[in-house]
Design an enzyme around this catalytic site. Structure first.
Site, PDB file in Angstrom:
ATOM      1  CB  CYS A 279      -3.670   6.406   6.637  1.00 12.66           C
ATOM      2  SG  CYS A 279      -2.173   5.751   5.886  1.00 12.66           S
ATOM      3  CG  ASN A 280      -6.633   4.932   1.036  1.00 16.53           C
ATOM      4  OD1 ASN A 280      -7.612   4.406   0.552  1.00 16.53           O
ATOM      5  ND2 ASN A 280      -6.549   6.234   1.183  1.00 16.53           N
TER       6      ASN A 280
ATOM      7  CE1 TYR B 223       3.433   5.241   9.358  1.00 18.82           C
ATOM      8  CE2 TYR B 223       1.110   4.686   9.107  1.00 18.82           C
ATOM      9  CZ  TYR B 223       2.166   5.085   9.907  1.00 18.82           C
ATOM     10  OH  TYR B 223       1.950   5.324  11.235  1.00 18.82           O
ATOM     11  N   GLY B 224       4.046   4.177   2.811  1.00 13.49           N
ATOM     12  CA  GLY B 224       3.860   3.440   1.559  1.00 13.49           C
ATOM     13  C   GLY B 224       5.061   2.657   1.082  1.00 13.49           C
TER      14      GLY B 224
ATOM     15  CB  CYS C  64      -2.792   7.820  -1.286  1.00 11.55           C
ATOM     16  SG  CYS C  64      -1.643   8.664  -0.176  1.00 11.55           S
ATOM     17  CB  THR C  65      -5.838  10.298   3.043  1.00 15.94           C
ATOM     18  OG1 THR C  65      -4.623   9.955   3.726  1.00 15.94           O
ATOM     19  CG2 THR C  65      -6.898   9.252   3.324  1.00 15.94           C
ATOM     20  CG  HIS C  66      -0.459  12.309   1.666  1.00 15.64           C
ATOM     21  ND1 HIS C  66      -0.622  11.319   2.608  1.00 15.64           N
ATOM     22  CD2 HIS C  66       0.463  13.161   2.178  1.00 15.64           C
ATOM     23  CE1 HIS C  66       0.181  11.570   3.642  1.00 15.64           C
ATOM     24  NE2 HIS C  66       0.844  12.682   3.395  1.00 15.64           N
TER      25      HIS C  66
ATOM     26  CG  ASP D 235      -2.308  10.206   6.808  1.00 22.29           C
ATOM     27  OD1 ASP D 235      -2.216   9.037   6.393  1.00 22.29           O
ATOM     28  OD2 ASP D 235      -1.907  11.185   6.132  1.00 22.29           O
ATOM     29  CB  SER D 236       1.835   8.287   7.448  1.00 21.75           C
ATOM     30  OG  SER D 236       1.313   8.711   6.203  1.00 21.75           O
TER      31      SER D 236
HETATM   32  N1  DGL Z   1      -1.851   8.994   3.444  1.00 23.10           N
HETATM   33  C1  DGL Z   1      -1.468   7.646   3.364  1.00 23.10           C
HETATM   34  C2  DGL Z   1      -2.461   6.818   2.574  1.00 23.10           C
HETATM   35  O1  DGL Z   1      -3.633   7.162   2.528  1.00 23.10           O
HETATM   36  C3  DGL Z   1      -0.066   7.187   3.117  1.00 23.10           C
HETATM   37  C4  DGL Z   1       1.082   8.081   2.782  1.00 23.10           C
HETATM   38  C5  DGL Z   1       2.399   7.423   3.160  1.00 23.10           C
HETATM   39  O2  DGL Z   1       2.737   7.511   4.345  1.00 23.10           O
HETATM   40  O3  DGL Z   1       3.054   6.797   2.296  1.00 23.10           O
HETATM   41  O4  DGL Z   1      -2.149   5.794   2.047  1.00 23.10           O
END
Ligand code: DGL
Length: 276
Positions: free
Chosen positions: A87-88, A55-56, A201-203, A23-24
């Protein structure tokens, strides 16, 4: 020829070959929690591209380049039995191209629109993701295939990514951050009737309690982590697992924010930290 007891069966990976979870940032820990339940003995290497977080808010080209470059290099070095892009954002953008170049099985993360469509009673579904995820054609296709007769309202919430990172570092987050994200969905046409929210988003499952308070009773959350854990268990069926050392978390950038994550990482069984 006698095969030593510790050798894997032909065609199977060695028992200590890890599953690489990528993941990021800390978001992939929501997937790791489910993976632990499904495969408690599986050795795991968790990789966070914290030098690239978030990443988003990046472009598709930036995300695709980072993810393929990093996973190519790490797959060579770590020889995982399977890679999970937890990570989506990375999955909806780069999954197909990563699959083309890597020979190891790759499991991606897909916004849980299909189960959400089965769950909703009101027919109105909210989708919280990163800005990059919610604009993907991948999401349009899931909507067309599984939720064509529903209303899917999307909101990109980068501040929730930062909030989840902060919560896992043990920092307090202003509840207004969660309330604003809920309001942004509620304010869209039909939004008052949302009864199901896809955490794309996995967060976000890491802050589900806070989001639950913000949305109020009557809203249920769904994310892809159960499905991912099931998929990994299916793809590794019949394989041997043996953890020969405590599990490892690798970060692309070593800084004090990583140090602050140590307790949360340890709670997820990641006792060692290193450089990706
Ligand atoms: N956890 C990531 C996701 O599932 C992205 C978070 C990010 O880096 O913006 O999309």
């Amino acid at each position: 020829m006698t095969v030593p007891a510790s050798s894997p069966a032909p065609g199977f990976p060695p028992a200590d070959a890890p599953i690489l979870l990528f993941d990021s940032g800390v978001g992939g820990l929501s997937v790791l929690a489910k993976l632990r339940q499904a495969l408690p003995q599986a050795p795991v290497i968790y990789v966070a591209d914290n030098a690239g977080l978030p990443y988003g808010t990046k472009t598709e080209a930036q995300i695709a380049a980072r993810v393929s470059g990093l996973l190519g290099r790490l797959t060579e070095r770590l020889r995982p039995r399977l890679v999970c892009i937890a990570c989506n954002t990375a999955s909806t953008i780069a999954l197909a191209s990563v699959r083309e170049v890597l020979e190891v099985p790759i499991v991606g993360t897909v916004p849980a629109i299909k189960p959400a469509a089965a769950m909703t009673r009101s027919g109105v579904i909210g989708l919280l993701g990163t800005q990059a995820t919610i604009r993907q054609a991948y999401v349009d296709r899931l909507e067309a295939e599984f939720a064509a007769d529903k209303r899917l309202l999307r909101h990109g919430a980068p501040e929730l990514v930062a909030a989840a990172e902060a919560v896992l570092r043990g920092q307090a987050v202003d509840p207004a951050v969660f309330a604003q994200a809920a309001q942004a969905l509620r304010d869209q046409p039909g939004g008052a009737a949302i009864d199901t929210v896809v955490l794309a988003c996995t967060h976000f499952p890491l802050i589900e309690r806070e989001l639950g308070t913000a949305f109020g009773a009557g809203v249920r959350f769904i994310d892809g982590s159960d499905g991912i854990a099931r998929r990994i268990a299916f793809l590794t069926q019949g394989q041997q697992f043996a953890r020969t050392a405590p599990d490892l978390a690798l970060f692309t950038q070593a800084d004090e924010a990583v140090d602050a994550l140590r307790p949360a990482l340890a709670q997820h069984g990641l006792e060692r930290i290193g450089k990706a």
